[in-house]
Design a protein around this motif. Structure first.
Motif, short mmCIF file in Angstrom:
data_model
loop_
_atom_site.label_atom_id
_atom_site.label_comp_id
_atom_site.label_asym_id
_atom_site.label_seq_id
_atom_site.Cartn_x
_atom_site.Cartn_y
_atom_site.Cartn_z
N THR A 381 0.85 -1.19 0.00
CA THR A 381 0.00 0.00 0.00
C THR A 381 0.88 1.24 0.00
OG1 THR A 381 -1.93 1.04 1.03
CG2 THR A 381 -0.21 0.27 2.50
N GLY A 382 0.27 2.41 0.06
CA GLY A 382 1.01 3.66 0.09
C GLY A 382 0.10 4.79 0.52
N THR A 383 0.60 6.01 0.44
CA THR A 383 -0.21 7.19 0.78
C THR A 383 -0.30 8.06 -0.47
OG1 THR A 383 1.77 8.31 1.62
CG2 THR A 383 0.40 7.15 3.22
N PRO A 384 -1.21 7.75 -1.37
CA PRO A 384 -1.25 8.44 -2.67
C PRO A 384 -1.67 9.90 -2.52
CG PRO A 384 -3.18 7.04 -2.40
CD PRO A 384 -2.28 6.74 -1.24
N GLN A 417 -4.28 -4.90 0.90
CA GLN A 417 -4.45 -3.67 1.66
C GLN A 417 -4.92 -2.55 0.73
OE1 GLN A 417 -1.51 -2.50 4.64
NE2 GLN A 417 -0.51 -4.49 4.39
N LEU A 418 -5.87 -1.78 1.21
CA LEU A 418 -6.37 -0.60 0.51
C LEU A 418 -5.95 0.64 1.28
CD1 LEU A 418 -10.05 -1.76 -0.16
CD2 LEU A 418 -8.15 -1.82 -1.79
N ALA A 419 -5.70 1.73 0.55
CA ALA A 419 -5.44 3.02 1.19
C ALA A 419 -6.25 4.08 0.46
CB ALA A 419 -3.95 3.36 1.15
N LEU A 420 -6.93 4.91 1.22
CA LEU A 420 -7.73 5.97 0.62
C LEU A 420 -7.23 7.32 1.13
CD1 LEU A 420 -10.31 6.76 -1.07
CD2 LEU A 420 -11.48 6.90 1.16
#
Length: 452
Positions: A381-384, A417-420
């Motif tokens: 995942t990441g912090t887009p 994993q999802l990141a929003l």
């Protein structure tokens, strides 16, 4: 008599200000037909092939490959009357005309700043350097006699030039402005470079050759410098603008997507999906479009100038795609109206076109929400960063076999994993959390889609 027209660099997508010349498909002396591709340029959004709206003979190329040209600037001159046949244009000087924006590329007005033509000014020997090169003051022109009736002679007025202050020794290197700019960026003193073009004019290649040892010297040949331009430049501007304009909040969710992967395997055997590349990203796109209906704030826009929040009853879904030229975000228009099968096909076509660098610039405008598939690189995942003009972006991670508790027992399950990331000006924590939870629930149990 010759009838010259100048082909201007048009705005190939709304808001572009410049483009880089990638490759000329014609050379001076070549005969061209209407709508023939004459040049490929790279804008901040994509590589674009430009057709010419006239037939004739190319007389001059006004920009070199690698040169960045402003929208509205002339890049090519064409003689549309190479046979010298009489025409209605012969009655009205001058015979040089500039092209308007290309049909199909929008009607936005462009600047028509002219670049001085070569051989347009008479000078004393060695005192004038043409077409934008450094100059000393030119010799005044004698009055131009009017041509005899029935004849047409194109005449340029001498451009207004400021005398250039020559360095010690009186030597001013011969080089065009773009070449001078490149030399400045690479730290090359043009007075030390021998020009390889006719008349000793210094070219880009000359500067690049001279720059090689200069750039390597500080670190013993272990560094290289690349100009920031085109897609990379546009990406940097966009993410910087977004990061310092929209207050970002990022939330994370880990999801057991085993049921989704099982459904994918069944659908791949279904006749309707024969020959279709059905990826997990297609399921994420469908889940996102369904979840938007329950949390419309993530698909809205903050209009600071109007003091309004603009809610959109459609989803133009952006898909962040890595290409050889950098990150681009083409859109799937009205993705919310598509079935899973249609989304799968659209994603396959979109990603293939993007990687080939053939995405039309218009296809990268006016998105409403974006997915970035970091999982394709094996990343969890990441912090887009949100795309400018949007309010949310979903990062879709890699799917891994992971120990997971199911009914009190540890099993190996397919987990991602999802990141929003969302704009906290119009999306509260509750709304962002509910949206992310809805997407996760639809991926964990695709049957829930029947209840939406």
């Amino acid at each position: 008599m010759p009838e010259l027209k100048r082909f201007l660099l048009a705005d190939t997508a709304e808001g572009l200000t410049e483009a880089e010349i990638l490759d000329w498909r014609v050379q001076p002396g070549d005969e061209v037909q209407v709508n023939q591709i004459v040049v490929e340029v790279e804008t901040a959004k994509a590589a674009v092939e430009l057709p010419i709206p006239w037939a004739g003979v190319v007389t001059e190329l006004l920009a070199e490959p690698g040169e960045t040209v402003e929208v509205g600037a002339p890049i090519l001159t064409i003689d549309v009357n190479p046979t010298g046949a009489a025409s209605s244009a012969d009655a009205e000087p001058p015979a040089e005309e500039e092209m308007k924006p290309l049909v199909g590329y929008g009607s936005k007005a462009v600047s028509t700043r002219r670049r001085p033509r070569r051989n347009a000014v008479e000078t004393t020997a060695g005192s004038e350097r043409l077409n934008g090169l450094a100059t000393t003051a030119p010799t005044p022109r004698a009055p131009v006699e009017e041509p005899a009736a029935g004849h047409h002679v194109p005449v340029d007025k001498p451009p207004v030039r400021k005398p250039v202050e020559e360095p010690a020794g009186g030597y001013v290197p011969l080089a065009k402005p773009p070449v001078r700019k490149l030399a400045k960026e690479l730290g090359v003193d043009l007075r030390t470079v021998a020009g390889s073009a006719e008349g000793g004019v210094i070219t880009r290649a000359d500067v690049e050759r001279a720059a090689a040892p200069v750039a390597a010297a500080p670190a013993g040949g272990r560094e290289r410098r690349v100009p920031i331009k085109s897609v990379r430049k546009a990406t940097a501007q966009a993410v910087t603008q977004s990061a310092f304009t929209a207050p970002h909040v990022t939330e994370f969710l880990t999801v057991d997507v085993t049921p989704m992967m099982e459904l994918r395997e069944r659908l791949k055997r279904h006749p309707d999906f024969a020959g279709v590349k059905l990826t997990p990203l297609a399921f994420a796109a469908k889940a996102l479009c369904l979840a938007v209906k329950r949390t419309p704030e993530v698909n809205a826009t903050w209009d600071a100038d109007a003091g309004e929040i603009v809610f959109k009853d459609y989803v133009h879904l952006g898909i962040a795609a890595a290409t050889p030229r950098g990150l681009v975000v083409p859109k799937i228009r009205d993705a919310d109206a598509m079935s899973l099968l249609e989304l799968a096909r659209a994603l396959d076509q979109l990603t293939t076109t993007a990687r080939e660098g053939k995405t039309p610039p218009a296809d990268m405008l006016n998105g409403t929400i974006t997915i970035t598939n970091v999982g394709v690189f094996g990343v969890d995942t990441g912090t887009p960063i949100i795309n400018p003009g949007e309010s949310a972006i979903l990062a879709f991670g890699t799917i891994r076999d992971t120990p997971w508790v199911v009914d009190g027992q540890i099993q190996v399950r397919k987990v991602l994993q999802l990141a929003l990331s969302f704009d906290h000006r119009l999306v509260d924590g509750q709304q962002g959390s509910e949206f992310l939870a809805d997407v996760g629930a639809l991926l964990a149990d695709p049957g829930l889609a029947l209840t939406y």
